[in-house]
Design an enzyme around this catalytic site. Structure first.
Site, short mmCIF file in Angstrom:
data_model
loop_
_atom_site.label_atom_id
_atom_site.label_comp_id
_atom_site.label_asym_id
_atom_site.label_seq_id
_atom_site.Cartn_x
_atom_site.Cartn_y
_atom_site.Cartn_z
N SER A 13 31.95 30.74 42.59
CA SER A 13 31.04 31.43 41.66
C SER A 13 31.74 31.74 40.33
CB SER A 13 30.47 32.70 42.29
OG SER A 13 31.45 33.71 42.41
N ILE A 92 49.00 30.34 48.45
CA ILE A 92 50.15 30.81 47.68
C ILE A 92 50.85 29.59 47.09
CG2 ILE A 92 52.44 31.85 47.91
CD1 ILE A 92 51.17 33.77 49.95
N HIS A 109 42.09 38.29 40.25
CA HIS A 109 42.34 38.96 41.52
C HIS A 109 41.37 40.13 41.65
CE1 HIS A 109 44.61 40.32 44.98
NE2 HIS A 109 44.53 41.55 44.50
N ASP A 145 50.46 38.00 42.69
CA ASP A 145 49.55 38.98 42.08
C ASP A 145 50.27 39.99 41.18
OD1 ASP A 145 47.44 37.76 43.42
OD2 ASP A 145 47.60 39.08 45.15
N GLU A 174 33.57 40.19 37.66
CA GLU A 174 34.50 39.06 37.47
C GLU A 174 33.85 37.98 36.62
OE1 GLU A 174 36.51 37.47 40.96
OE2 GLU A 174 36.18 39.35 42.03
C1 GAR Z 1 36.84 36.22 43.86
O1 GAR Z 1 36.45 37.51 44.17
C2 GAR Z 1 38.28 36.19 43.41
O2 GAR Z 1 38.66 37.32 42.67
C3 GAR Z 1 39.00 36.17 44.73
O3 GAR Z 1 38.25 35.32 45.55
C4 GAR Z 1 36.88 35.35 45.12
C5 GAR Z 1 36.44 33.93 44.86
O4 GAR Z 1 35.05 33.86 44.66
N1 GAR Z 1 40.34 35.72 44.59
C6 GAR Z 1 41.35 36.09 45.37
O5 GAR Z 1 41.21 36.85 46.30
C7 GAR Z 1 42.68 35.49 45.00
N2 GAR Z 1 43.70 35.93 45.90
P1 GAR Z 1 34.41 32.54 44.04
O6 GAR Z 1 34.93 31.36 44.86
O7 GAR Z 1 32.93 32.73 44.23
O8 GAR Z 1 34.81 32.44 42.60
#
Ligand code: GAR
Length: 210
Positions: A13, A92, A109, A145, A174
């Protein structure tokens, strides 16, 4: 035009939000690769349907992290990407990989770093009784992070909030935060100060409140 590679692991997303912002705001940039470490990532199918160049690189096919990272770097470099955007990329990365893209490798993050590095950020924020949660866009350094912060979004925790409710509201934040921060980077509007902190050259606020 600046060339961007986006690395994902799942839903994608944030990738969608980026693609939409780039089109709506006519950025002088284009996405030259969307790469997922899971060939079945929903975001990969979405990107392919939009006509973006995609690649699935299954990390399970590699015995060692370094070998996977080398293949990943090869795919990125073959695409000609200058900027590497991690958007829900859940592997990672080795120190060697991170150093190769130093200053042009960005992550989002789902917490207000330096609080809650790692996984299950929303659950941990709720358990800690935090009044605010949020998300951070930062340059990636070898420590997980912990790179220089480019921008943060603050999202209030509600009474009786749930992990699902909070994470949905942070995710919506985000989708505003990441395109904003990436646009600053692409337009060369950021500098590092003497302490190694990121500062917008035009003094833009680095915090968004939701
Ligand atoms: C998001 O919330 C991002 O911040 C998180 O994964 C989700 C991905 O959503 N990232 C982490 O946790 C990185 N360690 P998306 O695939 O819908 O963009």
């Amino acid at each position: 035009r600046r060339r961007i590679a986006v690395l994902i692991s799942g839903r994608g997303s944030n990738l969608e939000a980026l693609v939409e912002a780039m089109a709506a705001e006519r950025w002088d940039a284009r996405i030259v690769a969307v790469i997922a470490n899971r060939p079945d990532a929903a975001g990969l199918a979405w990107a392919a349907a939009r006509g973006l160049p995609t690649a699935g690189l299954d990390h399970r096919a590699f015995a060692e992290r370094e070998a996977f990272d080398a293949a990943l770097a090869q795919a990125i470099d073959a695409s000609g990407a200058e900027l590497v955007v991690l958007a829900g990329f859940m592997r990672i990365l080795s120190d060697g990989f991170v150093r190769r893209y130093e200053g042009r490798l960005v992550n989002i993050h789902p917490s207000l770093l330096p609080a809650f590095a790692g996984l299950h950020t929303h659950r941990r924020a709720l358990e800690a009784g935090c009044a605010f949660a949020g998300a951070t866009v930062h340059l990636v350094t070898p420590t997980l992070d912990h790179g220089p912060i480019i921008a943060q979004a603050v999202v209030p925790v509600r009474p009786d909030d749930t992990e699902a409710g909070l994470s949905a509201r942070v995710l919506a934040a985000e989708h505003r935060l990441y395109p904003m921060a990436l646009r600053w980077l692409i337009e060369g509007r950021l500098a590092l100060d003497a302490q190694g902190r990121v500062r917008p050259l035009d003094g833009q606020p680095q915090g968004l409140f939701f």
